[in-house]
Write a protein that holds these residues in place. Structure first.
Motif, PDB file in Angstrom:
ATOM      1  N   THR A   3       0.756  -1.276   0.122  1.00  0.00           N
ATOM      2  CA  THR A   3       0.037   0.199  -0.115  1.00  0.00           C
ATOM      3  C   THR A   3       0.832   1.402   0.212  1.00  0.00           C
ATOM      4  O   THR A   3       2.082   0.969   0.177  1.00  0.00           O
ATOM      5  N   PHE A  24      -8.785   0.282   5.512  1.00  0.00           N
ATOM      6  CA  PHE A  24      -8.174   1.381   4.811  1.00  0.00           C
ATOM      7  C   PHE A  24      -7.015   0.741   4.137  1.00  0.00           C
ATOM      8  O   PHE A  24      -6.166   0.356   4.765  1.00  0.00           O
ATOM      9  N   ASP A  25      -7.018   0.796   2.721  1.00  0.00           N
ATOM     10  CA  ASP A  25      -5.994   0.241   2.076  1.00  0.00           C
ATOM     11  C   ASP A  25      -5.071   1.191   1.293  1.00  0.00           C
ATOM     12  O   ASP A  25      -4.273   0.770   0.283  1.00  0.00           O
ATOM     13  N   SER A  26      -5.439   2.471   1.397  1.00  0.00           N
ATOM     14  CA  SER A  26      -4.610   3.539   0.564  1.00  0.00           C
ATOM     15  C   SER A  26      -4.814   4.781   1.204  1.00  0.00           C
ATOM     16  O   SER A  26      -5.706   4.998   2.050  1.00  0.00           O
ATOM     17  N   SER A  29      -8.176   6.362   0.522  1.00  0.00           N
ATOM     18  CA  SER A  29      -9.252   5.647   1.060  1.00  0.00           C
ATOM     19  C   SER A  29      -9.558   6.162   2.656  1.00  0.00           C
ATOM     20  O   SER A  29     -10.704   6.272   3.126  1.00  0.00           O
TER      21      SER A  29
END
Length: 82
Positions: A3, A24-26, A29
């Motif tokens: 990420t 949450f992966d970014s 996000s």
């Protein structure tokens, strides 16, 4: 999972894992996220009262995600205390 979360100041491998746990992966996000809700959800998921420093990191991370230009003082998690 690779990420971009560790590009956020003070977000290392462990905090990245916590953010992934919360969905949450970014960096993108995190836009519009509620740091207090994130902190409460993590406490519930882990079944413990997590140090409030984590909340301050979340506040800073959301600020980072929501702004293209950053005030250097606002990139220090300790400046997000209650």
């Amino acid at each position: 999972m690779k990420t971009d979360l560790q590009k956020i100041p003070y977000v290392g491998k462990e905090t990245e894992k916590d953010l992934l746990l919360l969905g949450f992966d970014s960096i993108a996000s995190l836009k519009g996220a509620d740091p207090e809700a994130m902190y409460q959800k993590e406490c519930e998921l882990k079944g413990v009262k997590i140090d409030r420093c984590q909340l301050y990191v979340y506040r800073m991370a959301v600020y980072y995600a929501e702004n293209e230009v950053h005030d250097p003082e606002k990139l220090k998690w300790w400046n997000w205390k209650d």
